[in-house]
Write a protein that holds these residues in place. Structure first.
Motif, PDB file in Angstrom:
ATOM      1  N   GLY A 153       0.854  -1.181   0.000  1.00 61.00           N
ATOM      2  CA  GLY A 153       0.000   0.000   0.000  1.00 61.00           C
ATOM      3  C   GLY A 153       0.886   1.224   0.000  1.00 61.00           C
ATOM      4  O   GLY A 153       2.116   1.125  -0.111  1.00 61.00           O
ATOM      5  N   PRO A 154       0.311   2.412   0.133  1.00 62.49           N
ATOM      6  CA  PRO A 154       1.122   3.640   0.115  1.00 62.49           C
ATOM      7  C   PRO A 154       2.240   3.650   1.156  1.00 62.49           C
ATOM      8  O   PRO A 154       3.371   4.033   0.841  1.00 62.49           O
ATOM      9  CB  PRO A 154       0.088   4.736   0.401  1.00 62.49           C
ATOM     10  N   GLU A 155       1.956   3.235   2.392  1.00 62.31           N
ATOM     11  CA  GLU A 155       2.993   3.235   3.429  1.00 62.31           C
ATOM     12  C   GLU A 155       4.074   2.204   3.125  1.00 62.31           C
ATOM     13  O   GLU A 155       5.261   2.443   3.367  1.00 62.31           O
ATOM     14  CB  GLU A 155       2.370   2.970   4.800  1.00 62.31           C
ATOM     15  N   TRP A 156       3.663   1.055   2.591  1.00 60.11           N
ATOM     16  CA  TRP A 156       4.614   0.012   2.237  1.00 60.11           C
ATOM     17  C   TRP A 156       5.562   0.521   1.152  1.00 60.11           C
ATOM     18  O   TRP A 156       6.782   0.330   1.242  1.00 60.11           O
ATOM     19  CB  TRP A 156       3.858  -1.225   1.756  1.00 60.11           C
ATOM     20  N   VAL A 157       5.013   1.174   0.131  1.00 61.29           N
ATOM     21  CA  VAL A 157       5.835   1.715  -0.958  1.00 61.29           C
ATOM     22  C   VAL A 157       6.764   2.803  -0.433  1.00 61.29           C
ATOM     23  O   VAL A 157       7.934   2.890  -0.824  1.00 61.29           O
ATOM     24  CB  VAL A 157       4.935   2.261  -2.088  1.00 61.29           C
ATOM     25  N   ARG A 158       6.262   3.643   0.491  1.00 58.46           N
ATOM     26  CA  ARG A 158       7.110   4.678   1.102  1.00 58.46           C
ATOM     27  C   ARG A 158       8.292   4.056   1.827  1.00 58.46           C
ATOM     28  O   ARG A 158       9.440   4.511   1.690  1.00 58.46           O
ATOM     29  CB  ARG A 158       6.275   5.502   2.077  1.00 58.46           C
ATOM     30  N   ASP A 159       8.035   3.007   2.598  1.00 57.18           N
ATOM     31  CA  ASP A 159       9.106   2.353   3.347  1.00 57.18           C
ATOM     32  C   ASP A 159      10.112   1.696   2.408  1.00 57.18           C
ATOM     33  O   ASP A 159      11.325   1.736   2.649  1.00 57.18           O
ATOM     34  CB  ASP A 159       8.527   1.309   4.299  1.00 57.18           C
ATOM     35  N   GLN A 184       9.242   6.839  11.894  1.00 55.20           N
ATOM     36  CA  GLN A 184       7.978   6.514  11.233  1.00 55.20           C
ATOM     37  C   GLN A 184       7.035   5.693  12.091  1.00 55.20           C
ATOM     38  O   GLN A 184       5.822   5.814  11.991  1.00 55.20           O
ATOM     39  CB  GLN A 184       8.246   5.779   9.913  1.00 55.20           C
TER      40      GLN A 184
END
Length: 333
Positions: free
Chosen positions: A104-110, A313
């Motif tokens: 998801g968005p947070e996974w891609v950010r990490d 984070q």
């Protein structure tokens, strides 16, 4: 007759013997193979799909090195993902997302943070070598010296895709499947929850080092890959996600081989792969080697930067991978 006086069902001697024989292999409480056999079975299948089959199928290929590597890794990642998907559902009895793939968005950010951390850290390694005078840049935008080498830009794109696939399947195997299952296996009366996770981390890191033995020139050098496994596994343990490990793994391979040319110190890879910068190393091997002290220091730096990022984070540093298995009773849909 009252319920208290009703005869109880007693297993026959043959059933008791069967259970005794199966006990080392089958966990009746969890209704699945024990952790050791789940790990070994998956590892053997993945090794066959990632090493044996590609070497047989592509042994006589005359493709350029970049395209050959990409083709092999596409085949490998499809094979490995197929194995792990089937293994997760029917043997490990858990959803694939439970390995740390809640994308998801947070996974891609990490994952992006992992990429940045690795590129910055390995860039510092090259900067150290240049500053001290242990290397100099002999070529820029080098396509490699293979007779059928592709143009630099095309070769680099192929290596980007190749190493992204490698990062995904190796992290899914070593951190997602091996570490999690090892932690569940160690969670007995002898290990607390944290102790079981730590034991799983060590076991998965040692296994990660062993599969890279062909790249180690000595036993101490093998420790470099074990250390890298410990760093990647530690980040997985404190996030319960493969995002940062995949980002670091992908970027490390790409930066090391095709951006900063740090692998150029190895005779078997020198001048072969396409490289943005191609350094020639003249410093002592104990410092400039693949498992030299500079690179070991960079792995430690990657650990520090990753933990710092997680602290910011996630607001805290704690063990987020659980060694406790919930009996599989959910829908497969």
């Amino acid at each position: 007759m009252s319920k208290s006086n009703m005869p109880r069902d007693v297993d026959s001697p043959s059933k008791q013997a069967k259970r005794t024989l199966l006990a080392p292999f089958w966990n009746r409480t969890e209704n699945r193979l024990r952790a050791l056999w789940r790990i070994l079975g998956a590892f053997i299948l993945v090794a066959t799909g990632s090493q044996v089959l590609p070497s047989v199928l592509f042994s006589n290929s005359d493709l350029p090195p970049s395209l050959l590597g990409l083709t092999q890794n596409i085949f490998t990642v499809v094979t490995v993902l197929l194995v792990i998907v089937i293994w997760a559902r029917y043997v490990d009895r858990r959803r694939l997302t439970e390995y740390g793939l809640h994308v998801g968005p947070e996974w891609v950010r990490d994952a992006g943070a992992g990429v940045v951390i690795a590129f910055v850290a390995w860039g510092l390694a090259l900067a150290v070598h240049l500053t001290v005078g242990w290397t100099h840049i002999s070529a820029v935008l080098s396509p490699g010296n293979a007779a059928n080498a592709l143009p630099f830009a095309v070769a680099l794109i192929a290596f980007v895709a190749q190493f992204l696939l490698v990062g995904i399947w190796e992290e899914l195997l070593f951190r997602g499947l091996v570490l999690k299952n090892a932690a569940e296996g160690f969670h007995t009366q002898w290990f607390s929850e944290r102790g079981a996770v730590l034991a799983g981390l060590v076991a998965s890191s040692l296994l990660f080092g062993v599969v890279h033995v062909d790249q180690a020139t000595s036993l101490p050098a093998l420790g470099f890959w074990v250390l890298m496994g410990l760093v990647l596994g530690s980040v997985y343990v404190i996030t319960d996600s493969l995002a940062i490990p995949i980002g670091i793994h992908f970027a490390t391979n790409l930066a090391f081989n095709n951006v900063y040319g740090l692998s150029n110190v190895r005779p078997e890879t020198a001048e072969v792969a396409a490289a943005l910068l191609r350094p020639e190393f003249t410093g002592p091997t104990r410092f400039v080697g693949v498992s030299g002290l500079v690179n070991v220091g960079v792995v430690v730096l990657i650990a520090v930067l990753s933990i710092g990022y997680v602290a910011v984070q996630y607001d805290s540093i704690r063990v987020r991978v659980s060694p406790v298995y919930t009996v599989y009773s959910r829908s497969h849909n």
